[in-house]
Design a protein around this motif. Structure first.
Motif, mmCIF file in Angstrom:
data_model
loop_
_atom_site.group_PDB
_atom_site.id
_atom_site.type_symbol
_atom_site.label_atom_id
_atom_site.label_comp_id
_atom_site.label_asym_id
_atom_site.label_seq_id
_atom_site.Cartn_x
_atom_site.Cartn_y
_atom_site.Cartn_z
ATOM 1 N N TYR A 123 7.279 -3.960 -14.224
ATOM 2 C CA TYR A 123 7.040 -2.526 -14.416
ATOM 3 C C TYR A 123 7.639 -1.717 -13.263
ATOM 4 N N LEU A 124 7.459 -2.184 -12.035
ATOM 5 C CA LEU A 124 7.992 -1.471 -10.872
ATOM 6 C C LEU A 124 9.519 -1.455 -10.883
ATOM 7 N N ASP A 145 13.772 0.828 -1.784
ATOM 8 C CA ASP A 145 13.603 0.351 -0.412
ATOM 9 C C ASP A 145 12.259 -0.334 -0.229
ATOM 10 N N ASN A 146 11.212 0.228 -0.834
ATOM 11 C CA ASN A 146 9.892 -0.387 -0.730
ATOM 12 C C ASN A 146 9.833 -1.729 -1.450
ATOM 13 N N ILE A 147 10.462 -1.809 -2.612
ATOM 14 C CA ILE A 147 10.491 -3.078 -3.342
ATOM 15 C C ILE A 147 11.253 -4.130 -2.536
ATOM 16 N N ALA A 148 12.371 -3.718 -1.925
ATOM 17 C CA ALA A 148 13.138 -4.651 -1.093
ATOM 18 C C ALA A 148 12.327 -5.105 0.114
ATOM 19 N N SER A 156 0.826 -1.209 0.000
ATOM 20 C CA SER A 156 0.000 0.000 0.000
ATOM 21 C C SER A 156 0.859 1.257 0.000
ATOM 22 N N ARG A 157 1.942 1.239 0.776
ATOM 23 C CA ARG A 157 2.832 2.400 0.819
ATOM 24 C C ARG A 157 3.465 2.667 -0.541
ATOM 25 N N LEU A 158 3.886 1.606 -1.208
ATOM 26 C CA LEU A 158 4.528 1.783 -2.509
ATOM 27 C C LEU A 158 3.546 2.329 -3.542
ATOM 28 N N LEU A 159 2.345 1.769 -3.585
ATOM 29 C CA LEU A 159 1.344 2.240 -4.548
ATOM 30 C C LEU A 159 0.932 3.681 -4.249
ATOM 31 N N TRP A 202 0.588 -6.552 -8.842
ATOM 32 C CA TRP A 202 1.405 -7.580 -8.213
ATOM 33 C C TRP A 202 1.484 -8.867 -9.021
ATOM 34 N N THR A 203 1.127 -8.798 -10.310
ATOM 35 C CA THR A 203 1.471 -9.890 -11.216
ATOM 36 C C THR A 203 2.940 -9.753 -11.590
#
Length: 256
Positions: A58-59, A75-78, A32-35, A51-52
């Motif tokens: 894409y991210l 950082d959010n992806i990690a 949620s934070r990343l989006l 999240w597919t």
């Protein structure tokens, strides 16, 4: 209602199940934070589903104009990757402990119900404990906080939303499981595989649960009730079928 005092093994498995629930909640928050960050910066994904694998590619391919924002993105992806690995580790631990758990037969019986895979069945059994301590399914519903709250005085009787007393983990799980009964009753290949070694009476109870709750869901939907109210109503009735399974199973075990 008698208090359920779990032994050390049951309590440890319950804590492990709760840790997995906490990890799922942490993952949801991280996503949620990343989006929210990307929406605020004006980046919107054109695909249909988040999240597919395509969305993840894409991210990872995004390059934001500001270096600070790129650091936050990475950082959010990690963090999301970390929580997903954490969930996988906890689920692996649950599977290992299930092999020697004394309540494994009840978990496998509950897995014959639609929507109850290993994780959901283990959480339900570990949170409720001994089913026979509830003399009636309504007492289990009250323990789970699925019954309406009441504010009465004299001859005036007013009912409000559900009480939300008791065990929040089991209540949340049953409400989520209720969505599986929004479709007509059917036995999918996955459910048929889980029912492979189940006794006949368990399979019959599973089908009875499906037919009753699917019909009830359709009725409430025709009345145009809010979706959340429908889920809670179905979860309350689902608790009664789970109670029947648990008490009958425990009675057969004690008889043996």
């Amino acid at each position: 209602v008698a208090v359920n005092i779990p032994d050390s093994v049951d309590e440890a498995i319950r804590d492990l199940c709760r840790a997995r629930t906490d990890a799922v909640d942490d993952l949801r928050r991280a996503k949620s934070r990343l989006l929210a960050l990307l929406r605020r910066l004006g980046y919107r994904y054109d695909g249909k589903t988040h999240w597919t694998q395509k969305h993840r590619n894409y991210l990872r391919g995004l390059k934001l104009p500001d270096a600070a924002h790129n650091h936050v993105l990475e950082d959010n992806i990690a963090a999301i990757d970390f929580h997903e690995e954490r969930i996988a580790r906890l689920e692996e631990g649950m599977l290992q402990l299930l092999e020697s758990w004394q309540r494994r037969p009840l978990v496998e019986a509950l897995m014959a119900f639609k929507g109850f895979q290993i994780v959901a069945a283990m959480i339900t059994v570990s949170e409720i404990g001994t089913f026979s301590r509830f003399e009636h399914p309504k007492k289990l519903m009250a323990y789970l906080g699925l019954v309406p709250s009441e504010n009465s005085s004299g001859t005036s009787r007013r009912q409000g939303g559900i009480s939300k007393c008791g065990n929040p983990h089991a209540r949340w799980l049953l409400v989520e499981q209720a969505t599986h009964y929004r479709v007509p009753p059917n036995v999918s290949p996955q459910l048929s595989q889980r029912q492979g070694g189940a006794p006949r009476w368990v399979r019959e109870l599973s089908w009875k649960t499906q037919t009753r709750l699917s019909h009830r869901f359709a009725q409430l939907k025709k009345r145009k009730l809010h979706h959340n109210k429908i889920k809670v109503t179905i979860a309350r009735e689902l608790a009664a079928f789970v109670w029947e399974l648990g008490t009958r199973f425990e009675a057969k075990q004690s008889a043996n």
